[in-house]
Design a protein around this motif. Structure first.
Motif, short mmCIF file in Angstrom:
data_model
loop_
_atom_site.label_atom_id
_atom_site.label_comp_id
_atom_site.label_asym_id
_atom_site.label_seq_id
_atom_site.Cartn_x
_atom_site.Cartn_y
_atom_site.Cartn_z
N GLY A 199 0.79 -1.23 0.00
CA GLY A 199 0.00 0.00 0.00
C GLY A 199 0.82 1.27 0.00
N LEU A 200 2.02 1.24 -0.60
CA LEU A 200 2.88 2.42 -0.60
C LEU A 200 2.47 3.38 -1.72
N PRO A 201 2.57 4.68 -1.49
CA PRO A 201 2.13 5.65 -2.49
C PRO A 201 3.06 5.70 -3.70
N LYS A 202 2.46 5.87 -4.87
CA LYS A 202 3.23 6.16 -6.08
C LYS A 202 3.17 7.66 -6.31
N PHE A 203 4.34 8.26 -6.54
CA PHE A 203 4.41 9.71 -6.67
C PHE A 203 4.39 10.12 -8.14
N SER A 204 3.90 11.31 -8.38
CA SER A 204 3.92 11.88 -9.72
C SER A 204 5.36 12.10 -10.17
N SER A 205 5.62 11.87 -11.45
CA SER A 205 6.95 12.12 -12.01
C SER A 205 7.28 13.61 -12.02
N LEU A 206 6.26 14.44 -11.79
CA LEU A 206 6.50 15.88 -11.75
C LEU A 206 7.22 16.30 -10.46
N LEU A 239 17.55 7.39 4.72
CA LEU A 239 18.47 7.47 3.58
C LEU A 239 18.16 6.40 2.55
N ARG A 240 17.83 5.20 3.02
CA ARG A 240 17.49 4.12 2.07
C ARG A 240 16.25 4.49 1.26
N ALA A 241 15.24 5.03 1.94
CA ALA A 241 14.01 5.38 1.23
C ALA A 241 14.27 6.46 0.18
N LEU A 242 15.02 7.48 0.54
CA LEU A 242 15.30 8.57 -0.41
C LEU A 242 16.24 8.11 -1.53
N SER A 243 17.06 7.09 -1.23
CA SER A 243 17.96 6.54 -2.25
C SER A 243 17.20 5.78 -3.33
N GLN A 244 16.01 5.32 -3.02
CA GLN A 244 15.22 4.55 -3.99
C GLN A 244 14.63 5.43 -5.09
N ALA A 245 14.69 6.74 -4.91
CA ALA A 245 14.10 7.64 -5.90
C ALA A 245 15.04 8.81 -6.19
N PRO A 246 16.20 8.53 -6.83
CA PRO A 246 17.16 9.62 -7.10
C PRO A 246 16.61 10.67 -8.05
N GLU A 247 15.63 10.31 -8.87
CA GLU A 247 15.03 11.31 -9.74
C GLU A 247 14.17 12.29 -8.94
N ARG A 248 13.65 11.80 -7.81
CA ARG A 248 12.83 12.65 -6.94
C ARG A 248 13.70 13.44 -5.96
N TRP A 249 14.75 12.78 -5.47
CA TRP A 249 15.66 13.39 -4.50
C TRP A 249 17.06 13.44 -5.11
N VAL A 300 5.84 14.74 3.85
CA VAL A 300 6.53 15.99 3.50
C VAL A 300 6.28 16.39 2.05
N LEU A 301 5.90 15.43 1.21
CA LEU A 301 5.61 15.74 -0.19
C LEU A 301 4.12 15.97 -0.43
N ASN A 302 3.31 15.78 0.60
CA ASN A 302 1.87 15.99 0.50
C ASN A 302 1.56 17.44 0.90
N GLU A 303 1.18 18.25 -0.07
CA GLU A 303 0.97 19.67 0.20
C GLU A 303 -0.14 19.91 1.20
N GLN A 304 -1.07 18.97 1.30
CA GLN A 304 -2.20 19.14 2.22
C GLN A 304 -1.88 18.68 3.64
N ALA A 305 -0.70 18.08 3.84
CA ALA A 305 -0.36 17.52 5.15
C ALA A 305 0.57 18.41 5.97
N GLY A 306 0.77 19.64 5.55
CA GLY A 306 1.65 20.53 6.31
C GLY A 306 1.10 20.86 7.68
#
Length: 428
Positions: free
Chosen positions: A20-27, A47-57, A271-277
């Protein structure tokens, strides 16, 4: 009246044991992050989680006092920078400027465990508040001095926010529960510091509150899975059963665990959910868990026989806590046990067995070392033998589109396998 939940559409996927993990927009791309406390259980998994998406981070600055102990799962988008948060903010800021750091998001996991004042890990409440408040305040001051102003700042606290380390709480705990004022709580100090910083700067905040964290990392004494795996390995080495230390209530009471990897996926999501600030979220695996269920599996994995709880109450010791329950009513709870893991670890024959295993398998680290033993096995007692059940309400996260889930027993298995791969415990 309760407010209506935000309108959110989430597409989810499964990754290994995590569902049930979220898929993020490529934008969402090209983000920069700073991770303070990058060497602990939570920081290393972040660090592991952010390493899985170098295009995002595209760049992740991993800040800690010590160099990283492992490169497992760490991508090329991660840069380690040595920083001691007990330095003056001006000195920290210079390091940040020298590395030309900027950040869309700051994740804060730094923590110092001071020596206890008396008979339990968190008894030195005032010193916990002082030193961990200093870590965060120095971080916030240094960010301002270095002209680093993120869009979002995430602080991880935990179940001690609800007083779970002090006895029975209102369960399941909800993010809006009032503070427990039995003694000073460093999480409250940190939350107030972060709130003031965000009011002054306009930065949005998030707080994530896990329970007992499951993860594999070198150099962390407060790791229940490491201690439990060491217990099983020694019992197997001695040719003895996996003996259950508690009573029947301890065997069957429902508890909550929070796998470090899933916590990290949640942290990235909020942190990437604009409505969750400016929102706090409970973090747990979302699967009902009892140690009785784990015990039978732990024995099976290690090829061991196991014992059920003792039927004879006269064979059990009793320990009654001395203060009122954090929930505000009822008698102080009583813990019943045959032995504690700390008592077991203090026995010379068990220390000798670990020494033999370490020599045979060339193991890294020693949970029985004089400066580690008490922290390691007292934390396991806290995890396995609490006087009460504990659960977290996850409704708020669901309303914000978070559906992450993992079976806590499967997570225990995976963490032990990682500890074996890291050569911290013997193969099983």
């Amino acid at each position: 009246m309760t407010s209506s939940p935000p309108t959110i559409s989430t597409t989810v996927e499964n990754r290994g044991i995590y569902c049930g993990l979220p898929k993020f927009s490529s934008l969402i791309s090209g983000r920069k992050a700073i991770v303070f406390g990058a060497n602990g259980i939570s920081g290393s998994y972040m660090l592991r989680a952010l390493s899985q998406a170098p295009e995002r981070w595209e760049h992740v600055a991993a800040l800690s006092r010590r160099p990283p102990t492992s490169s497992q799962g760490i991508g090329k988008n991660v840069e380690h920078i040595q920083v001691d948060l007990l330095q003056k903010p001006e000195e920290i800021a210079k390091i940040l400027r020298d590395h030309k750091l900027q950040a869309d998001v700051v994740f804060f996991f730094a923590y110092i465990q001071p020596p206890p004042a008396d008979d339990h890990l968190w008894s030195n409440a005032e010193e916990l508040a002082r030193v961990n408040g200093t870590l965060l305040q120095n971080c916030l001051d240094a960010l301002e001095l270095a002209s680093i102003r993120p869009k979002r700042f995430l602080l991880q606290t935990g179940a001690k926010h609800y007083g779970a380390h002090l006895g029975p709480v209102h369960s399941p705990v909800v993010e809006s529960d009032p503070r427990v004022l039995i003694e000073p709580n460093f999480y409250y100090v940190q939350e107030d510091m972060l709130s003031q910083y965000c009011r002054q700067t306009g930065v949005q905040w998030n707080i994530v509150r896990p329970a007992v964290i499951l993860g594999a990392v070198e150099g962390s004494a407060m790791n229940s899975v490491y201690a439990l795996a060491a217990y099983a390995a020694v019992q197997k080495h001695k040719g003895e059963k996996l003996v259950w230390p508690g009573d029947a209530w301890g065997w069957e009471k429902e508890l909550t665990h929070s796998s470090a990897m899933l916590n990290s996926y949640l942290s990235e999501y909020v942190v990437l959910n604009e409505q969750a600030g400016n929102e706090a979220f409970n973090a747990s695996d979302g699967s009902p868990f009892t140690y009785g269920r784990l015990w039978t599996q732990l024995a099976k994995w290690h090829g061991l026989e196991f014992t059920y709880p003792e039927d004879d109450p006269t064979s059990l010791h009793e320990l009654t806590l001395q203060h009122k329950p954090p929930r505000g009513f009822g008698k102080p709870p009583t813990i019943r046990f045959k032995f504690t893991f700390l008592q077991w670890a203090q026995q010379p024959e068990n220390q000798q067995s670990w020494k033999e295993l370490a020599q045979k398998h060339n193991l890294k680290g020693n949970p029985f070392a004089p400066d580690q033993l008490e922290k390691t096995f007292e934390y396991l007692d806290f995890a396995v033998l609490p006087p009460n059940s504990f659960s977290m309400n996850l409704a708020k996260g669901r309303k914000f589109g978070w559906y992450g889930f993992v079976d806590s027993i499967e997570s225990h298995r995976q963490v032990i396998e990682e500890l074996v791969a890291m050569n911290m415990v013997p193969p099983f």
